[in-house]
Write a protein that holds these residues in place. Structure first.
Motif, mmCIF file in Angstrom:
data_model
loop_
_atom_site.group_PDB
_atom_site.id
_atom_site.type_symbol
_atom_site.label_atom_id
_atom_site.label_comp_id
_atom_site.label_asym_id
_atom_site.label_seq_id
_atom_site.Cartn_x
_atom_site.Cartn_y
_atom_site.Cartn_z
ATOM 1 N N VAL A 40 0.835 -1.199 0.000
ATOM 2 C CA VAL A 40 0.000 0.000 0.000
ATOM 3 C C VAL A 40 0.872 1.251 0.000
ATOM 4 N N GLU A 41 1.941 1.236 0.790
ATOM 5 C CA GLU A 41 2.837 2.395 0.821
ATOM 6 C C GLU A 41 3.517 2.617 -0.529
ATOM 7 N N ALA A 42 3.883 1.536 -1.219
ATOM 8 C CA ALA A 42 4.534 1.667 -2.526
ATOM 9 C C ALA A 42 3.546 2.098 -3.604
ATOM 10 N N ALA A 43 2.316 1.561 -3.553
ATOM 11 C CA ALA A 43 1.346 1.841 -4.618
ATOM 12 C C ALA A 43 0.770 3.244 -4.522
ATOM 13 N N TYR A 44 0.531 3.730 -3.312
ATOM 14 C CA TYR A 44 -0.179 5.001 -3.158
ATOM 15 C C TYR A 44 0.671 6.105 -2.542
ATOM 16 N N GLY A 45 1.877 5.819 -2.082
ATOM 17 C CA GLY A 45 2.760 6.842 -1.541
ATOM 18 C C GLY A 45 2.262 7.439 -0.236
ATOM 19 N N VAL A 46 1.714 6.621 0.642
ATOM 20 C CA VAL A 46 1.211 7.072 1.935
ATOM 21 C C VAL A 46 1.909 6.289 3.038
ATOM 22 N N SER A 47 1.761 6.738 4.284
ATOM 23 C CA SER A 47 2.315 5.998 5.414
ATOM 24 C C SER A 47 1.184 5.296 6.158
ATOM 25 N N VAL A 48 1.364 4.008 6.403
ATOM 26 C CA VAL A 48 0.336 3.163 7.005
ATOM 27 C C VAL A 48 0.637 2.997 8.490
ATOM 28 N N GLU A 49 -0.398 3.178 9.332
ATOM 29 C CA GLU A 49 -0.231 2.987 10.768
ATOM 30 C C GLU A 49 -0.582 1.565 11.195
ATOM 31 N N LYS A 50 -1.723 1.046 10.711
ATOM 32 C CA LYS A 50 -2.209 -0.249 11.179
ATOM 33 C C LYS A 50 -2.834 -1.019 10.032
ATOM 34 N N VAL A 51 -2.668 -2.335 10.065
ATOM 35 C CA VAL A 51 -3.278 -3.221 9.069
ATOM 36 C C VAL A 51 -4.058 -4.299 9.815
ATOM 37 N N ARG A 52 -5.318 -4.483 9.448
ATOM 38 C CA ARG A 52 -6.141 -5.565 9.984
ATOM 39 C C ARG A 52 -6.573 -6.443 8.819
ATOM 40 N N THR A 53 -6.555 -7.748 9.009
ATOM 41 C CA THR A 53 -6.903 -8.664 7.933
ATOM 42 C C THR A 53 -8.084 -9.534 8.336
ATOM 43 N N ILE A 54 -8.854 -9.947 7.330
ATOM 44 C CA ILE A 54 -10.023 -10.785 7.520
ATOM 45 C C ILE A 54 -9.983 -11.886 6.463
ATOM 46 N N ASN A 55 -10.037 -13.138 6.897
ATOM 47 C CA ASN A 55 -10.173 -14.264 5.971
ATOM 48 C C ASN A 55 -11.648 -14.564 5.816
ATOM 49 N N VAL A 56 -12.150 -14.462 4.581
ATOM 50 C CA VAL A 56 -13.565 -14.692 4.297
ATOM 51 C C VAL A 56 -13.708 -16.098 3.739
ATOM 52 N N ARG A 57 -14.517 -16.918 4.406
ATOM 53 C CA ARG A 57 -14.681 -18.306 3.981
ATOM 54 C C ARG A 57 -15.541 -18.377 2.726
ATOM 55 N N LYS A 79 -9.493 -9.962 3.038
ATOM 56 C CA LYS A 79 -9.659 -8.519 3.020
ATOM 57 C C LYS A 79 -8.643 -7.902 3.961
ATOM 58 N N ALA A 80 -8.192 -6.704 3.631
ATOM 59 C CA ALA A 80 -7.291 -5.958 4.503
ATOM 60 C C ALA A 80 -7.877 -4.574 4.719
ATOM 61 N N ILE A 81 -7.937 -4.160 5.971
ATOM 62 C CA ILE A 81 -8.379 -2.813 6.324
ATOM 63 C C ILE A 81 -7.136 -2.068 6.786
ATOM 64 N N VAL A 82 -6.790 -1.013 6.064
ATOM 65 C CA VAL A 82 -5.549 -0.290 6.278
ATOM 66 C C VAL A 82 -5.872 1.078 6.857
ATOM 67 N N GLN A 83 -5.277 1.396 8.011
ATOM 68 C CA GLN A 83 -5.461 2.718 8.610
ATOM 69 C C GLN A 83 -4.232 3.554 8.306
ATOM 70 N N LEU A 84 -4.477 4.743 7.741
ATOM 71 C CA LEU A 84 -3.386 5.623 7.349
ATOM 72 C C LEU A 84 -3.052 6.599 8.468
ATOM 73 N N ALA A 85 -1.896 7.239 8.340
ATOM 74 C CA ALA A 85 -1.475 8.245 9.305
ATOM 75 C C ALA A 85 -2.387 9.465 9.201
ATOM 76 N N GLU A 86 -2.386 10.270 10.225
ATOM 77 C CA GLU A 86 -3.236 11.468 10.282
ATOM 78 C C GLU A 86 -2.864 12.433 9.150
ATOM 79 N N GLY A 87 -3.868 12.903 8.419
ATOM 80 C CA GLY A 87 -3.647 13.854 7.333
ATOM 81 C C GLY A 87 -3.384 13.217 5.978
#
Length: 96
Positions: A40-57, A79-87
């Motif tokens: 995500v950081e390479a594709a969009y040029g942002v800084s990621v704080e937290k990553v949560r993942t979900i395996n969907v059966r 699925k991955a839910i990515v939280q970005l840094a503030e701003g």
């Protein structure tokens, strides 16, 4: 290995991105949180704080037809839910 498959654009995901600065993606089922963060950081040029993942059966279904009983299932996803840094933010609609 392609880690990011596609972003999830639903009402719930859009509300989460506006309120909590969290973005959702379908990712490769074998990818871990560190690889997702780097992708995500390479594709969009942002800084990621937290990553949560979900395996969907996979969902299984049975249909009763004229030719007999048909069994089927959908693919398993991750699925991955990515939280970005503030701003920081990702504009998902420019690349469509």
């Amino acid at each position: 290995m392609n880690i990011l498959i596609k972003p999830i654009i639903t009402e719930k995901a859009t509300a989460s991105s506006e309120l909590n600065n969290c973005y959702s993606f379908f990712v490769n089922t074998k990818a871990n949180k560190v690889e997702i963060k780097k992708a995500v950081e390479a594709a969009y040029g942002v800084s990621v704080e937290k990553v949560r993942t979900i395996n969907v059966r996979p969902d299984r279904s049975t249909k009763f037809t004229k030719t007999g009983i048909q069994h089927g299932k959908t693919n398993a996803m991750k699925k991955a839910i990515v939280q970005l840094a503030e701003g920081e933010m990702i504009d998902l609609y420019t690349n469509m």
